[in-house]
Design a protein around this motif. Structure first.
Motif, PDB file in Angstrom:
ATOM      1  N   GLU A 331       0.821  -1.208   0.000  1.00 29.49           N
ATOM      2  CA  GLU A 331       0.000   0.000   0.000  1.00 29.49           C
ATOM      3  C   GLU A 331       0.856   1.260   0.000  1.00 29.49           C
ATOM      4  OE1 GLU A 331      -2.380  -0.598   3.436  1.00 29.49           O
ATOM      5  OE2 GLU A 331      -3.908  -1.801   2.383  1.00 29.49           O
ATOM      6  N   GLN A 332       1.903   1.262   0.826  1.00 27.65           N
ATOM      7  CA  GLN A 332       2.777   2.436   0.888  1.00 27.65           C
ATOM      8  C   GLN A 332       3.565   2.627  -0.407  1.00 27.65           C
ATOM      9  OE1 GLN A 332       5.018   2.887   4.727  1.00 27.65           O
ATOM     10  NE2 GLN A 332       3.954   0.975   5.274  1.00 27.65           N
ATOM     11  N   VAL A 333       4.091   1.522  -0.942  1.00 19.24           N
ATOM     12  CA  VAL A 333       4.913   1.609  -2.146  1.00 19.24           C
ATOM     13  C   VAL A 333       4.079   2.066  -3.345  1.00 19.24           C
ATOM     14  CG1 VAL A 333       6.187   0.267  -3.852  1.00 19.24           C
ATOM     15  CG2 VAL A 333       6.641  -0.068  -1.422  1.00 19.24           C
ATOM     16  N   VAL A 334       2.946   1.425  -3.564  1.00 19.28           N
ATOM     17  CA  VAL A 334       2.133   1.737  -4.751  1.00 19.28           C
ATOM     18  C   VAL A 334       1.594   3.158  -4.685  1.00 19.28           C
ATOM     19  CG1 VAL A 334       0.055   1.125  -6.043  1.00 19.28           C
ATOM     20  CG2 VAL A 334       1.560  -0.666  -5.167  1.00 19.28           C
ATOM     21  N   LEU A 335       1.101   3.589  -3.508  1.00 22.04           N
ATOM     22  CA  LEU A 335       0.635   4.967  -3.375  1.00 22.04           C
ATOM     23  C   LEU A 335       1.784   5.942  -3.615  1.00 22.04           C
ATOM     24  CD1 LEU A 335      -1.603   6.967  -2.747  1.00 22.04           C
ATOM     25  CD2 LEU A 335      -1.066   6.717  -0.308  1.00 22.04           C
ATOM     26  N   ALA A 505      12.481   7.598  -5.781  1.00 18.33           N
ATOM     27  CA  ALA A 505      11.514   6.558  -5.433  1.00 18.33           C
ATOM     28  C   ALA A 505      11.104   6.691  -3.974  1.00 18.33           C
ATOM     29  CB  ALA A 505      12.121   5.184  -5.683  1.00 18.33           C
ATOM     30  N   PRO A 506       9.897   6.310  -3.625  1.00 19.76           N
ATOM     31  CA  PRO A 506       9.449   6.412  -2.232  1.00 19.76           C
ATOM     32  C   PRO A 506      10.297   5.537  -1.305  1.00 19.76           C
ATOM     33  CG  PRO A 506       7.896   5.126  -3.531  1.00 19.76           C
ATOM     34  CD  PRO A 506       8.845   5.733  -4.494  1.00 19.76           C
ATOM     35  N   GLU A 507      10.568   6.078  -0.120  1.00 16.63           N
ATOM     36  CA  GLU A 507      11.333   5.321   0.878  1.00 16.63           C
ATOM     37  C   GLU A 507      10.345   4.585   1.783  1.00 16.63           C
ATOM     38  OE1 GLU A 507      14.028   7.850   2.940  1.00 16.63           O
ATOM     39  OE2 GLU A 507      15.138   8.437   1.132  1.00 16.63           O
ATOM     40  N   VAL A 508      10.313   3.276   1.643  1.00 19.46           N
ATOM     41  CA  VAL A 508       9.372   2.465   2.418  1.00 19.46           C
ATOM     42  C   VAL A 508      10.135   1.311   3.043  1.00 19.46           C
ATOM     43  CG1 VAL A 508       7.286   1.052   2.353  1.00 19.46           C
ATOM     44  CG2 VAL A 508       7.484   3.044   0.846  1.00 19.46           C
ATOM     45  N   SER A 509       9.931   1.118   4.350  1.00 23.78           N
ATOM     46  CA  SER A 509      10.539  -0.003   5.065  1.00 23.78           C
ATOM     47  C   SER A 509       9.464  -0.686   5.894  1.00 23.78           C
ATOM     48  CB  SER A 509      11.660   0.482   5.991  1.00 23.78           C
ATOM     49  OG  SER A 509      12.687   1.100   5.238  1.00 23.78           O
TER      50      SER A 509
END
Length: 527
Positions: A331-335, A505-509
């Motif tokens: 959800e975080q990455v795709v958004l 690119a979004p930073e998601v962990s």
């Protein structure tokens, strides 16, 4: 005439509006039942064609059935009365009657072909449209029904299935299309009386979702019949359709229609054993083996929802890795990626259009124009041949052209038309493919701009923008675990934002298990 022959107890049988080519007519069947039961001694008809225009079946009646049942046949105009003995011309008249039907059918097919290729609708308007009272060849929006059609498409993009939509419409007592037409006094075939006026089913919803006519287009020759004797309509191959775009007012935006078509047939509604659905179901595919990823709960912690490869060898498959990915991570990455794409579109418009359309658009447009010009020339020649065929047929009937000459000329025209049909079919398929690619690219650009201010990921956003997401197995890079994803957008595929453009690119962990953190890493496009 019957009274003149001494018959007074008369029964009339009528089949108005039904072709004599078919022998399956209500009035005719009723007459045959009474004749077989011995309830009549004679049959009077205006001429033999009133019995039918099928040479074999009418011959069987006159040569076998009537004599066996001792039934007198009188065909007034043909001067036939079996009480006066056999008439040697009767079989010939039957043959001419069938030839007449065949001739009319051939001329009607030619007429329909000309009308269909000129963009005139060949069938009644679908649910949501009605004929224009001032011009029956034109369709106008029937707003009451059109609201239902728009709702079907809207609910589909919101994630509802066809069964769900049908159930909701039935519960809300919305009239089915057949029941709606009958209420409005429109005569259309159907089985609403058997099902009930509010009993929607999934096939009706599926049919509505499939109709390109809702974009404002006319689609001719979707069905065909094998011969004038067989009235059953068969589905025609799509490449044989003739499509005219933007003829009438659209009910559904073309972008919405295309999005729905791309989603139809895909499994979007996979559930866990507990019955929960997830909006990513059907979108995720394994980057290594190509199989879908399946949705699961963590047994120890139900709040953790994840996907993994359905083909993993640990589950008796052949894929060597699980390709585990958490839903909250997705959800975080795709958004984040959608937001990055919308910024790319709004802040660097020229570069965005280049990335989406590519540098070959101009060359494709030129090629498309040449093909369209060639197609028009082929269609013009095809219509010309239809006219020539009608002309030589009339000349043959009037005696101006001999049978031998007519046969040779018609054979030559038919061979040329067959070659033209193959060329037109291939050329139209190429043009449709190019138009579709160009059209869907423009639609995707407008859709991306629509979500410029998106703050939350929704099923509709996923359905409209994303075709699939390739999930790679997490791997350790320089001591850090990374999860790579490659997003394929509808119509255009995977898009890489140039490194020179400052849109990282979004930073998601996410913590996948105790002590292990996985970071998002976008996957580059191969080649």
């Amino acid at each position: 005439m019957a009274k003149e022959k001494g018959y007074t107890n008369l029964v009339h049988f009528l089949d108005d509006g039904i072709s004599g080519v078919t022998m399956d007519r209500p009035g005719f069947n009723d007459m045959m039942e009474q004749l077989a039961a011995g309830k009549a001694a004679a049959v009077f008809v205006k001429d033999l064609s009133r019995l039918g225009r099928n040479y074999i079946e009418v011959g069987r009646l006159t040569e076998e059935f009537f004599p066996e049942h001792d039934i007198r046949l009188v065909a007034v105009s043909d001067n036939i009365d079996t009480a006066e003995g056999e008439n040697e011309l009767a079989p010939i008249r039957n043959l001419f009657n069938e030839w007449y039907a065949r001739d009319i059918s051939k001329k009607r097919r030619i007429s329909n072909k000309i009308k269909g290729n000129a963009g005139e609708p060949m069938g009644p308007p679908p649910y949501g449209y009605k004929k224009d009272p001032d011009d029956p060849k034109r369709w106008i929006v029937d707003e009451e029904a059109a609201q239902v059609v728009r709702r079907v498409f809207r609910m589909t993009l919101d994630g509802y299935g066809t069964e769900q939509i049908a159930t909701i419409f039935s519960e809300e007592k919305i009239l089915t299309p057949i029941a709606y037409w009958r209420e409005k006094g429109v005569n259309r075939p159907g089985k609403s009386k058997l099902r009930g006026p509010y009993m929607w089913n999934s096939s009706t919803i599926t049919h509505i979702l499939s109709l390109q006519e809702y974009c404002g287009d006319i689609l001719n020759f979707k069905t065909y019949s094998k011969s004038y004797k067989n009235k059953k309509r068969l589905a025609n191959d799509r490449e044989n359709w003739v499509i005219f775009q933007d003829v009438h007012e659209p009910i559904i935006e073309r972008a919405v229609f295309e999005q729905v078509q791309q989603k139809r047939g895909k499994i979007r509604k996979r559930r866990t054993h507990e019955g929960e659905r997830n909006m990513f179901s059907g979108l995720l595919v394994c980057a290594d083996c190509g199989h879908n990823l399946h949705f699961h709960f963590n047994q120890g912690n139900p709040d953790i929802k994840y996907f993994n490869c359905s083909n993993y060898k640990g589950n008796r498959g052949t894929c060597t890795s699980t390709h585990y990915v958490r839903v909250d991570f997705l959800e975080q990455v795709v958004l984040g990626e959608i937001r990055r794409l919308t910024k790319f579109a709004s802040q660097f418009e020229d570069e965005f259009v280049k990335a989406v359309i590519g540098h070959s658009q101009q060359a494709e447009a030129t090629d498309r124009k040449l093909k369209e010009k060639e197609l028009k020339a082929l269609q013009a020649r095809d219509e010309e041949l239809d006219g020539l065929f009608e002309r030589i047929y009339e000349d043959n009937v009037s005696g101006k052209l001999s049978d031998d000459r007519f046969a040779r000329m018609s054979r030559r025209y038919e061979e040329e038309q067959k070659e033209l049909a193959e060329k037109i079919k291939a050329l139209r398929a190429e043009i449709d493919k190019q138009n579709s690619q160009s059209m869907t690219t423009d639609m995707f650009i407008s859709l991306v701009r629509k979500y410029t201010r998106a703050r939350k990921l929704t099923p509709r956003m996923l359905n409209e923008l994303i075709e699939k997401i390739e999930v790679f197995n997490a791997e350790k890079v320089d001591g850090v675990w990374e999860q790579r994803l490659r997003i394929h957008y509808n119509c255009v595929g995977a898009i890489e934002i140039p490194d020179l453009i400052p849109l990282p690119a979004p930073e998601v962990s996410v913590n996948t298990r105790k002590g292990v953190v996985v970071n998002y890493a976008p996957s580059t496009i191969a080649g």
